[in-house]
Design a protein around this motif. Structure first.
Motif, PDB file in Angstrom:
ATOM      1  N   ARG A 298       0.589  -1.265  -0.040  1.00  0.00           N
ATOM      2  CA  ARG A 298      -0.049   0.286   0.295  1.00  0.00           C
ATOM      3  C   ARG A 298       0.638   1.327   0.245  1.00  0.00           C
ATOM      4  NH1 ARG A 298      -2.136  -0.329   6.561  1.00  0.00           N
ATOM      5  NH2 ARG A 298      -0.214  -0.279   7.068  1.00  0.00           N
ATOM      6  N   ARG A 299       1.984   1.395   0.487  1.00  0.00           N
ATOM      7  CA  ARG A 299       2.833   2.732   0.565  1.00  0.00           C
ATOM      8  C   ARG A 299       4.353   2.037  -0.622  1.00  0.00           C
ATOM      9  NH1 ARG A 299       3.573   4.132   6.855  1.00  0.00           N
ATOM     10  NH2 ARG A 299       4.001   6.245   5.748  1.00  0.00           N
ATOM     11  N   GLY A 300       5.465   2.084  -0.492  1.00  0.00           N
ATOM     12  CA  GLY A 300       6.769   1.657  -1.213  1.00  0.00           C
ATOM     13  C   GLY A 300       7.155   0.549  -0.668  1.00  0.00           C
ATOM     14  N   VAL A 301       8.644  -0.076  -1.461  1.00  0.00           N
ATOM     15  CA  VAL A 301       9.351  -0.810  -0.419  1.00  0.00           C
ATOM     16  C   VAL A 301       9.981  -0.205   0.934  1.00  0.00           C
ATOM     17  CG1 VAL A 301      11.547  -1.403  -1.000  1.00  0.00           C
ATOM     18  CG2 VAL A 301       9.602  -1.534  -2.580  1.00  0.00           C
ATOM     19  N   ALA A 302      10.182  -1.007   1.701  1.00  0.00           N
ATOM     20  CA  ALA A 302      10.785  -0.714   2.986  1.00  0.00           C
ATOM     21  C   ALA A 302      10.032   0.762   3.134  1.00  0.00           C
ATOM     22  CB  ALA A 302      12.096  -0.776   3.089  1.00  0.00           C
ATOM     23  N   GLU A 303       8.894   0.454   3.545  1.00  0.00           N
ATOM     24  CA  GLU A 303       7.908   2.184   3.705  1.00  0.00           C
ATOM     25  C   GLU A 303       6.981   1.601   5.200  1.00  0.00           C
ATOM     26  OE1 GLU A 303       5.986   5.142   1.203  1.00  0.00           O
ATOM     27  OE2 GLU A 303       8.019   5.197   0.295  1.00  0.00           O
ATOM     28  N   GLY A 304       7.756   0.511   5.471  1.00  0.00           N
ATOM     29  CA  GLY A 304       6.792  -0.102   6.444  1.00  0.00           C
ATOM     30  C   GLY A 304       7.370  -0.045   8.250  1.00  0.00           C
ATOM     31  N   THR A 305       7.410  -1.273   8.918  1.00  0.00           N
ATOM     32  CA  THR A 305       8.126  -1.243   9.562  1.00  0.00           C
ATOM     33  C   THR A 305       9.570  -1.913   9.415  1.00  0.00           C
ATOM     34  OG1 THR A 305       8.957  -4.101  10.262  1.00  0.00           O
ATOM     35  CG2 THR A 305       6.732  -2.283  11.263  1.00  0.00           C
TER      36      THR A 305
ATOM     37  N   GLU B  67       7.013  -8.399 -10.596  1.00  0.00           N
ATOM     38  CA  GLU B  67       6.301  -7.264 -11.007  1.00  0.00           C
ATOM     39  C   GLU B  67       5.900  -6.670  -8.892  1.00  0.00           C
ATOM     40  OE1 GLU B  67       2.766  -7.575 -13.186  1.00  0.00           O
ATOM     41  OE2 GLU B  67       4.173  -9.684 -14.175  1.00  0.00           O
ATOM     42  N   PHE B  68       6.156  -5.141  -9.377  1.00  0.00           N
ATOM     43  CA  PHE B  68       5.432  -4.053  -7.909  1.00  0.00           C
ATOM     44  C   PHE B  68       4.534  -4.083  -8.219  1.00  0.00           C
ATOM     45  CE2 PHE B  68       8.752  -5.286  -4.766  1.00  0.00           C
ATOM     46  CZ  PHE B  68       9.673  -6.778  -5.920  1.00  0.00           C
ATOM     47  N   ARG B  69       3.510  -4.048  -7.088  1.00  0.00           N
ATOM     48  CA  ARG B  69       2.581  -2.831  -7.104  1.00  0.00           C
ATOM     49  C   ARG B  69       2.608  -2.387  -6.178  1.00  0.00           C
ATOM     50  NH1 ARG B  69      -0.873  -5.128 -11.731  1.00  0.00           N
ATOM     51  NH2 ARG B  69       0.380  -6.103 -12.567  1.00  0.00           N
ATOM     52  N   LEU B  70       2.660  -0.809  -6.100  1.00  0.00           N
ATOM     53  CA  LEU B  70       2.876  -0.170  -5.589  1.00  0.00           C
ATOM     54  C   LEU B  70       1.944   0.689  -4.715  1.00  0.00           C
ATOM     55  CD1 LEU B  70       6.832   0.340  -5.188  1.00  0.00           C
ATOM     56  CD2 LEU B  70       5.639  -0.870  -3.516  1.00  0.00           C
ATOM     57  N   GLY B  71       1.564   1.065  -3.862  1.00  0.00           N
ATOM     58  CA  GLY B  71       0.421   2.433  -3.588  1.00  0.00           C
ATOM     59  C   GLY B  71      -0.913   1.236  -3.734  1.00  0.00           C
ATOM     60  N   GLU B  72      -0.738   0.398  -3.776  1.00  0.00           N
ATOM     61  CA  GLU B  72      -2.162  -0.293  -3.838  1.00  0.00           C
ATOM     62  C   GLU B  72      -2.888  -1.296  -2.534  1.00  0.00           C
ATOM     63  OE1 GLU B  72      -1.941  -1.579  -7.453  1.00  0.00           O
ATOM     64  OE2 GLU B  72      -3.353  -3.787  -7.331  1.00  0.00           O
ATOM     65  N   THR B  73      -3.190  -1.255  -1.477  1.00  0.00           N
ATOM     66  CA  THR B  73      -3.538  -1.552  -0.615  1.00  0.00           C
ATOM     67  C   THR B  73      -4.585  -2.791  -0.670  1.00  0.00           C
ATOM     68  OG1 THR B  73      -3.741   0.335   0.180  1.00  0.00           O
ATOM     69  CG2 THR B  73      -4.827  -1.332   1.534  1.00  0.00           C
TER      70      THR B  73
END
Ligand SMILES: Cc1cc2nc3c(=O)[nH]c(=O)nc-3n(C[C@H](O)[C@H](O)[C@H](O)COP(=O)(O)OP(=O)(O)OC[C@H]3O[C@@H](n4cnc5c(N)ncnc54)[C@H](O)[C@@H]3O)c2cc1C
Length: 397
Positions: free
Chosen positions: A38-45, A172-178
């Protein structure tokens, strides 16, 4: 909504665990691998991590995962097949100190276990410890364990390097998708629904960390053995620097069981190694209360007197995904085919991420796993077969 996009492996979560899993899956031959975040690569914990790498654990299974992972971190470019890949590795060593008592026995037992597994982990004396870390106060210490080939790396660099290597293999990376939920047909997970699309997948890997409950509980109707805990980290700056060559320090005598390491070129990153405050997985950043700064700062100053006059350079909070035994759940969820889960890293998942990614990818593809995942099964809590560490609750495990 468009018809489900089909893939072999669908990875939910682009933290260091999801990115490692996706790269391993592609490397092991999965044809279409998709990662959703839902965000980007490594934008969580992963972005909040202290990044410490050690194989010092009391639970033997963790030693093995950490040992395999450290081998990867140490030669990260070759491991990923990308000479430009950099995980920001520093290996100044890991120094764990204790006084006489039960924890000292646990330290000695863990060192012996490491040596039996071929790791250079030794007991040294106070003089040797001061040579390695001249700032160390030793008069009240009785045991000093030193693991030479340990240190820390940068979780953001690591996760983005995994992601880049994965993309090069066609992931494939689908970023910004929840992810809104999993889809299932009887007892088989068939993919996931997001706020934008549906994905049909041969197998779905759920690497959503503290947010796993939100997605998995909808499927199973049962809450996971998982809580989100807030942990505070601070960077202190003193007139005398904590140099990059000084080791990661774990003080088992301090009331908060603090850990510390060099941050940048002279600051001291320090944090408590006890249970944190249960909180909402949706908490972003929280204030670090002054009493926490004072407590942790005074414990650091007791062990490193040069930091008695230190100032606070920065503070931040992070979320641990904690299970009842402070160890992760890895592998299938009973009763559900087509699903592999990874949650509950309890503050020590970064150092395990290369090995865990490989094992999850192997499990997802129906291959034999290089290390048995059974000890990390979700049913261990109900069975009373906990992976309980000798140090009690806290992130040494
Ligand atoms: C303060 C702190 C210090 C730490 N220190 C260390 C350390 O020194 N050494 C160590 O080994 N480990 C440490 N850890 C633990 C380690 O950082 C974590 O175990 C590891 O980074 C977890 O990676 P992950 O991929 O499981 O989770 P995350 O990085 O959190 O990735 C999960 C991803 O899921 C995404 N997501 C969530 N919900 C959804 C949804 N509905 N749809 C789509 N995407 C979603 C998030 O955006 C996130 O990117 C520390 C952790 C913290 C918080």
């Amino acid at each position: 909504m468009s018809p489900p996009a089909a893939c072999d492996v669908l990875v939910l979560g682009a933290g260091v665990i999801g990115c490692s899993t996706a790269w391993h899956a592609a490397r092991l031959g999965a044809r279409r691998v998709v990662v959703i975040d839902r965000r980007g690569v490594a934008e969580g914990t992963s972005a909040q991590s202290s990044g410490i790498l050690r194989t010092h654990y009391s639970v033997a299974e963790n030693v093995e995962l950490a040992r395999r992972s450290l081998t990867a971190f140490r030669d990260f470019g070759s491991y990923l097949g990308d000479p430009e890949a950099d995980c920001g590795l520093a290996l100044p060593g890991y120094l764990i100190v204790g006084d006489e008592g039960a924890r000292s026995q646990a330290i000695r037992a863990a060192l012996a276990q490491q040596r039996a597994m071929g790791i250079d982990a030794v007991e040294i004396d106070a003089r040797q410890a001061r040579e390695i870390l001249p700032l160390l106060r030793t008069h009240d210490l009785a045991v000093f364990g030193f693991e030479k080939d340990a240190g820390y790396a940068d979780p953001y660099l690591t996760a983005t390097a995994f992601a880049r290597a994965a993309r090069r293999l066609g992931v494939e990376f689908r970023l910004g998708e929840t992810v809104a939920g999993l889809t299932a047909d009887g007892g088989r997970v068939t993919g996931a629904r997001t706020d934008r699309a549906s994905y049909a997948a041969g197998v779905t890997v759920c690497a959503l960390n503290v947010w796993s409950n939100g997605v998995l509980e909808q499927l199973t109707g049962v809450g996971l053995p998982l809580v989100a805990e807030r942990h505070e980290v601070m960077a202190l700056e003193a007139p005398q620097p904590y140099l990059p060559r000084y080791p990661v320090l774990k003080d088992m005598t301090s009331p908060s069981m603090i850990y510390a390491r060099c941050y940048g070129t002279r600051q001291l990153l320090v944090s408590a190694g006890l249970e944190g405050q249960p909180t909402s997985p949706d908490e972003d950043q929280a204030d670090v209360p002054l009493d926490v700064v004072a407590q942790v700062g005074s414990e650091a100053a007791h062990r490193l007197p040069a930091f008695e006059t230190a100032g606070v350079a920065s503070t931040w909070t992070g979320l641990y995904d904690v299970t009842p035994d402070w160890n992760p759940v890895l592998g299938p969820l009973p009763g559900w085919d087509g699903l592999v889960v990874a949650f509950g890293f309890s503050g020590h998942g970064f150092k395990l991420s290369p090995a865990v990614g490989e094992l999850l990818a192997q499990a997802a593809l129906g291959l034999p796993t290089a290390v048995a995942l059974a000890p990390y099964r979700c049913t261990r809590f109900a069975e009373g077969a906990l992976l309980a560490g000798a140090y009690g609750k806290g992130a040494v495990s």
